[in-house]
Design a protein around this motif. Structure first.
Motif: not given
Length: 503
Positions: A361-365, A421-424
């Motif tokens: 879960i935390i990889l992209a962040l 990552t809170e993407p747009d």
């Protein structure tokens, strides 16, 4: 075209793997002097059928006859000895060897144990000129020539093994238009020589251009054999997808309350394209908008998505953002521009099986922050527990290895990874493939809920009803071209299928 007797006939073929019935009652007839297309979507059984025919897999039930005589092949060498040769999508030759060496490898003319190079080169030249109308220097290393020429050399090698049946497995997937025409000229010549050619493809236009007959597979089953000239494009698409239009159109559309958003433009692609992958296309995405990409396998959906995310670099066009502007040059830059991408290849480009749910879960962040700004274990536990609860990931243990989860729960972990990552803009490529109906519904509802909160989506799915349910507009692709854009008021299964079929 000879119709007296098929040169090769497969009847009622069955092939099972643990927990999977890959082929069930499939039949195939190949006639000399014909190009016979084999078509079907992902998972239809095309690759399995070829592997059964060439001895890679054994047959559980059914018969194979060559010129009316039953045969059993246990490996590819026995298949070649029976007169069946295969040229695969990826050219499996040796680029450091010469053209002649590649054609005759393992069968070089010898005298007193030594290779007679002059004779081998002469035979290679004669074979290429007489059978393929190809005049090249056979003493040059293979890597000196284009992919298209290498494909022809692979065919020459197959013909040199006294082939009666030639299988071309996705031979045009890496070729441009001119190279395809060059290949088709050779195919027509081989057809006129009486060869039976099985042409495996996902390009509709190419199938109709080169094929005499077509066999369609669907979900491992035989969906019909037809003369290509007698089968309309729409009927072909229907048989591949396997659903009647009237039944499909009865399905409820879930996104009706999501159609009146008028967000500002978030991203605009103008003439964006990549040679051999996707022809230049235009696309605009507004804030909170769900843009569906529809089309058959090989239509260019994934290739378009990869350009938007920077996983592949475009040859032409530009990508303009409401803030910042400019092309995305890498996935890392895409992440910093608040773009997320869930690949269709969940196993190879998504999960890391030997890591836990929390670590996945935390990889992209962590990548977004940089590897020198380590996320604390406490923060990792907090976000993992939050998204496990939000997405109903089961089992809810953050220290559970992700490889031991079901496909649906693995997909939810990947969604959690990118949502963190809170993407747009969130690009979802086949997010519901291979998961159960309950997980599908949860993911669809999540997309609609987040779009109402202002998140934009590119949603790719082979299931047209799913695309219609969640999309505000649908971009239809066919054979690597964007062919039309369909707005909410015009969305229907019939309209989309007609656009896919080109009718």
């Amino acid at each position: 075209m000879s119709m007296a007797r098929p040169i090769l006939q497969m009847t009622n073929i069955h092939k099972r793997f643990p927990g999977v019935k890959a082929l069930s009652g499939v039949s195939l007839r190949l006639f000399p002097g014909e190009v016979h297309a084999l078509m079907g979507e992902n998972g239809a059984g095309k690759s399995t059928l070829i592997k059964v025919l060439t001895g890679v897999y054994s047959i559980d039930d059914g018969t194979v006859e060559m010129e009316g005589i039953p045969i059993t092949v246990h490996n590819p060498l026995e298949s070649q000895a029976a007169g069946i040769s295969t040229v695969y999508q990826e050219v499996n030759l040796c680029p450091n060897l010469t053209v002649a060496e590649n054609i005759f490898i393992g069968r070089e003319p010898r005298k007193l144990g030594r290779i007679i190079w002059k004779e081998m080169n002469r035979k290679a030249e004669v074979l290429l000129k007489d059978r393929l109308n190809l005049d090249i220097d056979v003493a040059q290393p293979l890597h000196m020539y284009s992919v298209a020429v290498q494909q022809l050399i692979a065919i020459a090698r197959a013909l040199n093994i006294s082939a009666k049946v030639l299988i071309l497995d996705e031979p045009t997937s890496s070729l441009d238009k001119n190279e395809v025409e060059q290949l088709f000229r050779v195919v027509r010549k081989l057809k006129s020589d009486g060869l039976a050619i099985l042409f495996v493809t996902h390009f509709l236009d190419q199938m109709y251009e080169i094929s005499d007959r077509v066999t369609i597979l669907r979900n491992g089953e035989f969906a019909g054999e037809h003369m290509a000239k007698d089968l309309t494009r729409l009927d072909l698409v229907l048989k591949m997808i396997g659903k009647e239009l009237n039944l499909l159109e009865e399905l409820p559309v879930l996104s009706g309350t999501n159609k009146d958003k008028a967000g500002e433009e978030l991203l605009k692609a103008e003439g964006l394209g990549r040679k051999g992958a996707i022809e230049p296309f235009d696309l605009s995405i507004s804030k909170g908008e769900v843009v569906g990409l529809a089309g058959l396998l090989g239509s260019g959906r994934t290739e378009a998505a990869r350009l938007l995310f920077g996983a592949d670099k475009p040859d032409t066009g530009k990508l303009t953002f409401a803030v910042g502007g400019g092309n995305v040059r890498s996935p890392r830059e895409a992440i910093h521009r608040r773009i997320a991408f869930c690949s269709e290849n969940r196993k190879t480009e998504g999960i890391i099986g030997d890591l836990t749910i929390r670590e996945n879960i935390i990889l992209a962040l962590q990548a977004k922050l940089g590897w020198f700004k380590t996320i604390s274990r406490k923060r990792q536990d907090e976000v993992a527990e939050e998204y496990i609860r939000m997405l109903n990931i089961n089992p809810p243990n953050p220290d559970h290895l992700i490889k031991n989860l079901s496909g649906g729960n693995q997909q939810k972990v990947l969604l959690a990874r990118w949502l963190l990552t809170e993407p747009d803009l969130f690009i979802l490529d086949e997010p519901t493939r291979g998961i159960d109906i309950g997980a599908k519904a949860e993911i669809q509802k999540l997309v609609l809920s987040l779009s109402r909160q202002g998140m934009s989506f590119v949603f790719i799915s082979s299931e047209l009803e799913e695309v219609i349910r969640v999309s505000d507009k649908i971009v239809v692709l066919r054979d690597r071209h964007k062919v039309t854009e369909i707005s909410d008021k015009d969305m229907s299964q019939h309209t989309i299928m007609q656009a896919i079929a080109g009718s």
